[in-house]
Design an enzyme around this catalytic site. Sequence first.
Site, mmCIF file in Angstrom:
data_model
loop_
_atom_site.group_PDB
_atom_site.id
_atom_site.type_symbol
_atom_site.label_atom_id
_atom_site.label_comp_id
_atom_site.label_asym_id
_atom_site.label_seq_id
_atom_site.Cartn_x
_atom_site.Cartn_y
_atom_site.Cartn_z
ATOM 1 N N ASN A 63 0.721 -1.293 -0.070
ATOM 2 C CA ASN A 63 -0.116 0.090 -0.244
ATOM 3 C C ASN A 63 0.822 1.257 -0.066
ATOM 4 O O ASN A 63 1.701 1.370 0.447
ATOM 5 C CB ASN A 63 -1.009 0.143 1.076
ATOM 6 C CG ASN A 63 -0.307 -0.069 2.571
ATOM 7 O OD1 ASN A 63 0.512 -0.771 2.624
ATOM 8 N ND2 ASN A 63 -1.200 0.492 3.397
ATOM 9 N N GLU A 65 0.515 5.411 0.414
ATOM 10 C CA GLU A 65 -0.201 6.302 1.000
ATOM 11 C C GLU A 65 0.226 7.835 0.558
ATOM 12 O O GLU A 65 1.368 7.883 -0.154
ATOM 13 C CB GLU A 65 -0.397 6.364 2.383
ATOM 14 C CG GLU A 65 -1.024 4.864 3.021
ATOM 15 C CD GLU A 65 -1.257 4.759 4.349
ATOM 16 O OE1 GLU A 65 -0.930 5.623 5.165
ATOM 17 O OE2 GLU A 65 -2.079 3.976 4.610
ATOM 18 N N CYS A 74 -4.461 0.634 -2.600
ATOM 19 C CA CYS A 74 -4.088 -0.564 -1.890
ATOM 20 C C CYS A 74 -2.961 -1.326 -2.423
ATOM 21 O O CYS A 74 -2.721 -1.123 -3.479
ATOM 22 C CB CYS A 74 -5.508 -1.189 -1.708
ATOM 23 S SG CYS A 74 -6.667 -0.740 -0.872
ATOM 24 N N GLU A 76 -3.026 -4.575 -2.900
ATOM 25 C CA GLU A 76 -3.580 -5.527 -4.036
ATOM 26 C C GLU A 76 -3.510 -4.829 -5.141
ATOM 27 O O GLU A 76 -3.212 -5.487 -6.274
ATOM 28 C CB GLU A 76 -4.810 -5.899 -3.546
ATOM 29 C CG GLU A 76 -4.993 -6.738 -2.245
ATOM 30 C CD GLU A 76 -5.426 -5.827 -1.161
ATOM 31 O OE1 GLU A 76 -4.682 -4.895 -1.037
ATOM 32 O OE2 GLU A 76 -6.305 -6.088 -0.458
ATOM 33 N N CYS A 110 -10.362 -4.966 0.485
ATOM 34 C CA CYS A 110 -11.420 -4.011 0.445
ATOM 35 C C CYS A 110 -12.378 -4.350 -0.753
ATOM 36 O O CYS A 110 -11.861 -4.933 -1.742
ATOM 37 C CB CYS A 110 -11.105 -2.416 0.577
ATOM 38 S SG CYS A 110 -10.299 -1.950 -1.152
ATOM 39 N N CYS A 113 -10.695 -3.474 -4.275
ATOM 40 C CA CYS A 113 -9.630 -4.487 -4.740
ATOM 41 C C CYS A 113 -10.419 -5.651 -5.062
ATOM 42 O O CYS A 113 -10.075 -6.277 -6.214
ATOM 43 C CB CYS A 113 -8.726 -4.516 -3.539
ATOM 44 S SG CYS A 113 -7.823 -3.389 -3.404
HETATM 45 N N1 THU Z 1 -5.347 -1.340 2.351
HETATM 46 C C1 THU Z 1 -4.832 -2.244 1.352
HETATM 47 O O1 THU Z 1 -3.737 -1.917 1.138
HETATM 48 N N2 THU Z 1 -5.654 -3.321 0.944
HETATM 49 C C2 THU Z 1 -6.990 -3.349 1.450
HETATM 50 O O2 THU Z 1 -7.644 -4.254 0.906
HETATM 51 C C3 THU Z 1 -7.459 -2.467 2.517
HETATM 52 C C4 THU Z 1 -6.440 -1.291 2.933
HETATM 53 C C5 THU Z 1 -4.480 -0.124 2.901
HETATM 54 C C6 THU Z 1 -5.150 1.183 2.496
HETATM 55 C C7 THU Z 1 -4.554 2.115 3.390
HETATM 56 O O3 THU Z 1 -3.091 2.408 2.967
HETATM 57 C C8 THU Z 1 -4.347 1.152 4.724
HETATM 58 O O4 THU Z 1 -4.272 -0.237 4.417
HETATM 59 C C9 THU Z 1 -5.380 1.638 5.801
HETATM 60 O O5 THU Z 1 -6.930 1.755 5.116
#
Ligand code: THU
Length: 161
Positions: A63, A65, A74, A76, A110, A113
Amino acid sequence: MNKKNLIIEFSEYNSLTDGVEKSLVLLTKAAEKNLKNSYSPYSQFKVSSAIKLANGNIILGTNQENAAYPSGICAERVAIFSAKSTFPEQDVIEIAIVTEQSNPTPFSPCGACRQVLMEYEMLQKKPIKVILKSGNSKIWVFNSIKDLLPFGFDAVDILKK
Ligand code: THU
């Protein structure tokens, strides 16, 4: 009126040494090793993903940000978009999704994804296996993205009509 039920089957393991398929073990370990490359200073929630392609290549994603929060993405989607940008013709065989943070049961991908992964599963017409592990959590293995996104929107089919 008919009441209907949907049953989703998946496998739960206590650890990677509890009979998990070897290629999924290797993929999960590759994802865990790359957790350190998560850029998540805002959420402090490290997620890492590893994808195995039909040609044997392993593609990683974490991930990423951003100070403008919605601009992040994310793990994935980083992994699958990278895989499909580099090897568009290669089928996705399996995907590992891991988090640094522990939980009794693994964190699950999520909705966005799931939808993105579903697109490629539909296109290739072959199921993508999913393994989920969060720290020392139980491990869940699903045989298809469909099992994570029941009643999902299958736009690939619409395009062909
Ligand atoms: N996140 C993912 O990388 N994958 C997911 O399926 C859910 C959330 C990340 C997004 C963000 O950087 C952190 O987790 C908190 O939500």
